[in-house]
Design a protein around this motif. Structure first.
Motif, mmCIF file in Angstrom:
data_model
loop_
_atom_site.group_PDB
_atom_site.id
_atom_site.type_symbol
_atom_site.label_atom_id
_atom_site.label_comp_id
_atom_site.label_asym_id
_atom_site.label_seq_id
_atom_site.Cartn_x
_atom_site.Cartn_y
_atom_site.Cartn_z
ATOM 1 N N TYR A 31 3.269 -1.119 0.161
ATOM 2 C CA TYR A 31 3.835 -1.107 1.492
ATOM 3 C C TYR A 31 3.165 -2.024 2.581
ATOM 4 C CZ TYR A 31 6.696 2.991 0.105
ATOM 5 O OH TYR A 31 7.629 3.516 -0.395
ATOM 6 N N TYR A 33 3.378 -3.534 6.673
ATOM 7 C CA TYR A 33 3.822 -3.240 7.928
ATOM 8 C C TYR A 33 3.504 -4.277 9.157
ATOM 9 C CZ TYR A 33 4.039 1.471 5.871
ATOM 10 O OH TYR A 33 4.200 2.495 4.909
ATOM 11 N N TYR A 35 3.334 -4.565 13.221
ATOM 12 C CA TYR A 35 3.427 -3.745 14.486
ATOM 13 C C TYR A 35 3.154 -4.814 15.526
ATOM 14 C CZ TYR A 35 2.411 0.528 11.905
ATOM 15 O OH TYR A 35 2.313 1.607 10.936
ATOM 16 N N LEU A 43 0.911 1.236 19.695
ATOM 17 C CA LEU A 43 1.448 0.401 18.680
ATOM 18 C C LEU A 43 3.002 0.648 18.331
ATOM 19 C CD1 LEU A 43 -1.525 0.171 17.876
ATOM 20 C CD2 LEU A 43 -0.913 -0.244 15.619
ATOM 21 N N TYR A 48 8.980 -3.372 8.448
ATOM 22 C CA TYR A 48 8.117 -2.854 7.320
ATOM 23 C C TYR A 48 8.551 -3.300 6.024
ATOM 24 C CZ TYR A 48 10.505 1.363 6.653
ATOM 25 O OH TYR A 48 11.597 2.645 6.294
ATOM 26 N N PHE A 90 -0.215 -6.648 14.776
ATOM 27 C CA PHE A 90 -1.139 -6.324 13.727
ATOM 28 C C PHE A 90 -0.106 -6.150 12.475
ATOM 29 C CE2 PHE A 90 -4.915 -5.639 15.589
ATOM 30 C CZ PHE A 90 -4.679 -5.266 17.123
ATOM 31 N N MET A 94 -0.211 0.349 3.417
ATOM 32 C CA MET A 94 -0.575 1.549 3.234
ATOM 33 C C MET A 94 -1.192 1.685 1.977
ATOM 34 S SD MET A 94 2.077 4.855 2.935
ATOM 35 C CE MET A 94 2.427 4.732 4.717
ATOM 36 N N GLY A 98 0.297 8.814 -2.094
ATOM 37 C CA GLY A 98 0.077 10.092 -1.517
ATOM 38 C C GLY A 98 -1.143 10.240 -0.652
ATOM 39 N N VAL A 99 -1.825 9.167 -0.416
ATOM 40 C CA VAL A 99 -2.794 9.268 0.621
ATOM 41 C C VAL A 99 -2.358 8.881 2.135
ATOM 42 C CG1 VAL A 99 -5.093 8.287 1.469
ATOM 43 C CG2 VAL A 99 -4.517 8.778 -1.069
ATOM 44 N N ASN A 100 -1.366 8.089 2.172
ATOM 45 C CA ASN A 100 -0.779 7.734 3.383
ATOM 46 C C ASN A 100 -1.470 6.992 4.602
ATOM 47 O OD1 ASN A 100 0.876 10.928 3.127
ATOM 48 N ND2 ASN A 100 1.511 8.854 2.187
ATOM 49 N N GLU A 101 -2.608 6.888 4.471
ATOM 50 C CA GLU A 101 -3.307 6.338 5.567
ATOM 51 C C GLU A 101 -3.130 4.548 5.472
ATOM 52 O OE1 GLU A 101 -7.281 7.106 3.564
ATOM 53 O OE2 GLU A 101 -7.733 5.395 4.270
ATOM 54 N N GLN A 102 -3.226 4.078 6.592
ATOM 55 C CA GLN A 102 -2.849 2.702 6.651
ATOM 56 C C GLN A 102 -3.977 1.934 7.187
ATOM 57 O OE1 GLN A 102 0.459 1.658 9.077
ATOM 58 N NE2 GLN A 102 1.730 2.723 8.049
ATOM 59 N N PHE A 104 -5.681 -1.777 8.670
ATOM 60 C CA PHE A 104 -5.112 -2.853 9.482
ATOM 61 C C PHE A 104 -5.695 -4.317 9.300
ATOM 62 C CE2 PHE A 104 -1.980 -0.771 12.413
ATOM 63 C CZ PHE A 104 -2.098 0.509 12.040
ATOM 64 N N GLY A 105 -5.323 -5.497 9.640
ATOM 65 C CA GLY A 105 -5.610 -6.565 9.737
ATOM 66 C C GLY A 105 -6.326 -6.774 10.990
ATOM 67 N N GLN B 33 -2.596 11.944 11.728
ATOM 68 C CA GLN B 33 -3.872 11.126 11.362
ATOM 69 C C GLN B 33 -4.375 10.566 12.596
ATOM 70 O OE1 GLN B 33 -3.000 7.682 8.528
ATOM 71 N NE2 GLN B 33 -1.381 8.939 7.327
ATOM 72 N N TYR B 35 -6.823 7.417 14.486
ATOM 73 C CA TYR B 35 -7.386 6.106 14.208
ATOM 74 C C TYR B 35 -8.304 5.667 15.619
ATOM 75 C CZ TYR B 35 -4.107 5.331 10.429
ATOM 76 O OH TYR B 35 -3.451 5.342 9.110
ATOM 77 N N LEU B 43 -7.021 -1.256 13.926
ATOM 78 C CA LEU B 43 -7.235 0.028 13.923
ATOM 79 C C LEU B 43 -7.937 0.640 12.752
ATOM 80 C CD1 LEU B 43 -4.877 -0.203 16.012
ATOM 81 C CD2 LEU B 43 -4.016 2.074 15.488
ATOM 82 N N HIS B 45 -8.847 3.933 10.406
ATOM 83 C CA HIS B 45 -8.462 5.413 9.917
ATOM 84 C C HIS B 45 -9.880 6.343 10.072
ATOM 85 C CE1 HIS B 45 -7.613 8.844 7.329
ATOM 86 N NE2 HIS B 45 -6.300 8.745 7.745
ATOM 87 N N LEU B 48 -7.254 12.378 8.374
ATOM 88 C CA LEU B 48 -6.087 12.859 8.050
ATOM 89 C C LEU B 48 -5.762 14.417 8.105
ATOM 90 C CD1 LEU B 48 -3.442 11.287 5.377
ATOM 91 C CD2 LEU B 48 -3.940 13.627 5.615
ATOM 92 N N ARG B 50 -3.220 17.427 6.834
ATOM 93 C CA ARG B 50 -1.720 17.752 6.488
ATOM 94 C C ARG B 50 -1.077 18.780 7.151
ATOM 95 N NH1 ARG B 50 -1.742 14.484 2.168
ATOM 96 N NH2 ARG B 50 -3.518 14.150 0.933
ATOM 97 N N TYR B 92 2.778 11.101 10.310
ATOM 98 C CA TYR B 92 3.519 10.484 9.319
ATOM 99 C C TYR B 92 4.861 11.526 8.918
ATOM 100 C CZ TYR B 92 4.045 8.749 4.351
ATOM 101 O OH TYR B 92 4.810 8.282 3.306
ATOM 102 N N LEU B 99 4.313 5.269 9.692
ATOM 103 C CA LEU B 99 3.402 6.148 10.882
ATOM 104 C C LEU B 99 4.288 5.862 12.117
ATOM 105 C CD1 LEU B 99 -0.181 5.352 9.719
ATOM 106 C CD2 LEU B 99 1.357 7.512 9.337
ATOM 107 N N PHE B 101 2.745 5.807 16.022
ATOM 108 C CA PHE B 101 1.759 5.991 16.976
ATOM 109 C C PHE B 101 2.007 6.412 18.027
ATOM 110 C CE2 PHE B 101 -1.680 4.241 14.092
ATOM 111 C CZ PHE B 101 -0.797 3.592 13.172
#
Lengths: 113, 111
Positions: A31, A33, A35, A43, A48, A90, A94, A98-102, A104-105, B33, B35, B43, B45, B48, B50, B92, B99, B101
């Motif tokens: 994945y 994205y 923004y 953002l 995506y 940006f 991902m 299962g973690v889902n955090e992103q 970023f560049g 989440q 950031y 950004l 992280h 997180l 749930r 999420y 996501l 924001f």
């Protein structure tokens, strides 16, 4: 920056010209994205991708197109740049499923005159 | 429209004090989440939480989530000058791989 690079980092262009921003990742993430970040708006997701040649629109996709011909590269194109597209762009990937955090560049600052 | 909205938009405190930022959202979420963004950078992280969790800690960070009120808070204890940054919550969404924001809280820690 989790192996994410963006190019160019800064660009100044004129209204009506095409612009392509590149996002490159080295960790084979599925994945990716794009923004844009503007004062007062946080953002906002433009487009995506969930795989090679698989892309979908975000909330502010008008005036933008994307392509992903390789896992590692996600391109954002402004077909005909307008002053309203002046922004900081940006790219993000991902992390583990299962973690889902992103991650970023570093961002690309685009100015359209 | 923004899914997450943060409050306050700006916060200025003295070094050593605690900083609390709040986030409200509109629809059901899978997780929320937080950031951090330092000036001119991407950004990063932080933490997180749930939807089935109510509180989570990570170092000097404490996050709470109240799904009945659709709100979350981020507490930074014993603040340091290096904590000066903008902080964003992101939700999420269930069934999505993306996501949304909030607009962020700009935190300034004064020495």
């Amino acid at each position: 920056d989790a192996g994410i690079t963006q190019s160019p980092r800064h660009k100044v262009t004129e209204t009506g010209t095409p612009v392509t921003l590149r996002c490159h990742q080295t960790e084979n993430h599925r994945y990716m994205y794009w923004y844009r970040q503007d004062p007062g708006h946080g953002l906002r997701l433009i487009h995506y991708s969930y795989g090679v040649k698989d892309t979908d629109k975000g909330e502010v996709s008008d005036g933008y197109s994307v392509s992903r011909s390789k896992t590692e590269d996600f391109l954002l194109t402004l077909e005909s740049a307008t002053s309203s597209q002046t922004s900081v762009y940006f790219c993000a990937i991902m992390g583990l499923a299962g973690v889902n955090e992103q991650f970023f560049g570093p961002g690309t600052r685009l100015t359209v005159l | 429209s923004q899914q997450g909205e943060e409050d306050p938009q700006a916060l200025s405190i003295q070094e050593g004090e605690n900083a609390t930022m709040n986030c409200s959202y509109k629809t059901s979420i899978n997780n929320l989440q937080w950031y951090r963004q330092n000036s001119g950078r991407g950004l990063v992280h932080l933490i997180l939480i749930r939807s089935n969790e109510r509180e989570k800690h990570s170092g000097r960070l404490r996050v709470t989530l109240d799904t009945s009120k659709k709100s979350s808070s981020l507490l930074i204890t014993a603040s340091r000058a290096a904590d000066t940054a903008s902080y964003f919550c992101a939700t999420y969404l269930q069934g999505a791989q993306k996501l949304v924001f909030g607009q962020g809280t700009r935190l300034t820690i004064n020495p």
